[in-house]
Design a protein around this motif. Sequence first.
Motif, PDB file in Angstrom:
ATOM      1  N   GLY A 203       6.497  -8.722  -9.411  1.00  0.00           N
ATOM      2  CA  GLY A 203       7.316  -7.595  -8.977  1.00  0.00           C
ATOM      3  C   GLY A 203       6.903  -7.126  -7.600  1.00  0.00           C
ATOM      4  N   ASN A 204       7.595  -6.117  -7.140  1.00  0.00           N
ATOM      5  CA  ASN A 204       7.392  -5.637  -5.777  1.00  0.00           C
ATOM      6  C   ASN A 204       6.429  -4.464  -5.667  1.00  0.00           C
ATOM      7  N   ASP A 205       6.057  -3.882  -6.780  1.00  0.00           N
ATOM      8  CA  ASP A 205       5.186  -2.707  -6.707  1.00  0.00           C
ATOM      9  C   ASP A 205       4.192  -2.712  -7.869  1.00  0.00           C
TER      10      ASP A 205
ATOM     11  N   ASN B  83       5.500 -14.290  -9.787  1.00  0.00           N
ATOM     12  CA  ASN B  83       5.983 -13.034  -9.223  1.00  0.00           C
ATOM     13  C   ASN B  83       5.711 -11.891 -10.203  1.00  0.00           C
TER      14      ASN B  83
ATOM     15  N   SER C 205       5.653  -2.328 -11.474  1.00  0.00           N
ATOM     16  CA  SER C 205       6.179  -3.557 -12.076  1.00  0.00           C
ATOM     17  C   SER C 205       5.054  -4.401 -12.655  1.00  0.00           C
TER      18      SER C 205
ATOM     19  N   HIS D 245       8.032 -17.102 -14.078  1.00  0.00           N
ATOM     20  CA  HIS D 245       8.529 -16.177 -13.041  1.00  0.00           C
ATOM     21  C   HIS D 245       7.951 -16.505 -11.665  1.00  0.00           C
TER      22      HIS D 245
END
Length: 182
Positions: free
Chosen positions: A118-120, A116, A123, A113
């Motif tokens: 996630g954005n928060d 990454n 996640s 991934h």
Amino acid sequence: LYIRSLKYAKNTKGFFLKSEKTLNLLIGWLLYPLGDLVGQLLLGKFEPERILIMTLVGGLLYRFEIPAWFRMLDSISINGKSLTWIGRTIGAMFYFNPLWIARHVFFIYLATHQFNLGNDMHSAISIISDCLVVGLKSFLANLPISIVGNLIIQTKLPVQYRFAGSATLSAIFAVSYAIEYL
């Protein structure tokens, strides 16, 4: 319970003989990624990033920490007696526990991934908890084979070859980790 110092362990039995260093180097850099590659191919995948991460993890982390753990197990004594085969086998199982497997699976996740999470925070926590669940499931599913494999490694192999035995067993388990990761 007594654990001899690392200095003592280094002075006994040559700690890391040249041939042992070479063997651990090859195992760390080659066997772990090879086991993961076999797992990928059985699933019809080929992810070069994943191979690269497993190569780095095996070569930069596992090749040092696993032999050190086995040496530490050999240095433990209780009432002046070294650990028996069952003590060393249980000690190996303590090391290769669901958290170790979850960490391994987390490295696979990061590789597949592009690092990454996630954005928060939710996640990231979800990803980590998924890895922990996979670690626990894989540990339980592989437990019978792991006990027998670690028993053989701890009782039949000299300490300098236990990393090789452990890496071979882990390479076999990499197939199930790859399948569990789905």
